[in-house]
Enzyme design. Structure first.
Site, mmCIF file in Angstrom:
data_model
loop_
_atom_site.group_PDB
_atom_site.id
_atom_site.type_symbol
_atom_site.label_atom_id
_atom_site.label_comp_id
_atom_site.label_asym_id
_atom_site.label_seq_id
_atom_site.Cartn_x
_atom_site.Cartn_y
_atom_site.Cartn_z
ATOM 1 N N SER A 1 -4.537 -1.691 -0.027
ATOM 2 C CA SER A 1 -3.798 -2.848 -0.556
ATOM 3 C C SER A 1 -3.573 -3.900 0.531
ATOM 4 C CB SER A 1 -2.482 -2.366 -1.178
ATOM 5 O OG SER A 1 -1.878 -3.375 -1.929
ATOM 6 N N ASP B 1 -6.198 -0.108 -12.095
ATOM 7 C CA ASP B 1 -5.467 -0.829 -11.053
ATOM 8 C C ASP B 1 -5.184 -2.253 -11.523
ATOM 9 O OD1 ASP B 1 -4.531 -2.046 -8.708
ATOM 10 O OD2 ASP B 1 -5.852 -0.846 -7.437
ATOM 11 N N HIS C 1 -3.253 1.704 -8.814
ATOM 12 C CA HIS C 1 -3.158 1.168 -7.458
ATOM 13 C C HIS C 1 -2.713 2.216 -6.444
ATOM 14 C CE1 HIS C 1 -3.207 -2.281 -4.799
ATOM 15 N NE2 HIS C 1 -2.016 -1.977 -4.343
#
Length: 267
Positions: free
Chosen positions: A86, A210, A243
């Site tokens: 991320s 995600d 995610h």
């Protein structure tokens, strides 16, 4: 975001990437960005001072990630395999375009890569249920969709922009004059996601569920990397991963980390 390097040690030792890499013979260095629990020191400021928070993701790209890489390289005399998730991928896309950083990096594994965000759902409340409520809310403050210009944690005013291409841009100082003073142009420049050398080994892992690193946005990134040496680019798509599954899923060792370790061994 909203986490520190303990992310990589949070599951059991046989499920956490930090331990798995160590068990496979790698020296493991865990990096904490400024302002997190294990990286809150400052030569003169306290976290209670507004000036302490007067920075944006630009500083993480310009100073923090290069400092991490330089420190580990200086301690070990070896090039690094880099793992980012991320925010850690966004930092890498900015910093790895710089030769002095790349000279110390052997390969990079980028999980849930953040490079383009044109497909991220507009009301981030939709993401909160699947991701992490606080992360989604703070992300709304960081991302103003036009160029998705990152704002600071602190007191600077950010000029909201309208959605366009969903690229990532440097900090928007809020006026043509201020942007001109810092960048020599009236709008903040975009980060150049295609400036990473074509021969740098890359492992990109992304998930079908995600909502932050959307599949279509990742495909835009993959298209931008079309000139990358195909022998140096590994793509891993996991249909049912959201995610945070790339760092917290109990089956991440089998699904993500074992292939990642094999990728490092090849490079």
């Amino acid at each position: 975001m909203l986490q520190d390097a303990l992310t990589w040690l949070s599951n059991s030792p046989d499920e956490s990437l930090g331990f798995i890499l160590a068990d496979n013979g790698f020296d493991v260095w865990l990096a904490n960005v400024r302002g997190t629990n294990y990286s809150s020191g400052h030569t003169s400021l306290s976290p209670n001072d507004p000036e302490y928070w007067d920075w944006s993701w630009d500083e993480l790209v310009e100073y923090d990630l290069p400092a991490f890489v330089q420190y580990v390289n200086g301690q070990t005399g070896q090039k690094l395999h880099y793992v980012g998730h991320s925010l850690g991928t966004l930092m890498a896309f900015g910093a790895f375009s710089r030769e002095e950083v790349l000279n110390m990096v052997r390969s990079a594994a980028l999980l849930s890569p953040i490079a383009y965000m044109g497909q991220m759902p507009s009301p981030l409340a939709r993401a909160a249920a699947d991701i992490f409520t606080a992360e989604a809310l703070i992300l709304h403050e960081f991302f103003k969709l036009k160029s998705c210009s990152p704002t600071t944690y602190g007191h600077k005013e950010h000029d909201p922009s309208s959605p366009e291409q969903g690229t990532i841009a440097m900090y928007d100082y809020g006026s043509d004059d201020d942007n001109n003073k810092h960048y020599g142009q009236t709008t903040p420049p975009d980060y150049n996601m295609t400036s990473i050398p074509n021969d740098l080994p890359l492992f990109l892992g992304y998930g079908g569920e995600d909502l932050l690193s959307d599949v279509k946005d990742v495909q835009t990134l993959i298209d931008a990397l079309s000139d990358h040496d195909p022998d140096k680019l590994v793509l891993q798509y996991i249909q049912d991963y959201a995610h945070l599954d790339f760092v917290y899923a109990v089956n991440a060792k089998q699904v993500v980390y074992d292939p990642l370790v094999a990728f490092f061994r090849l490079n």
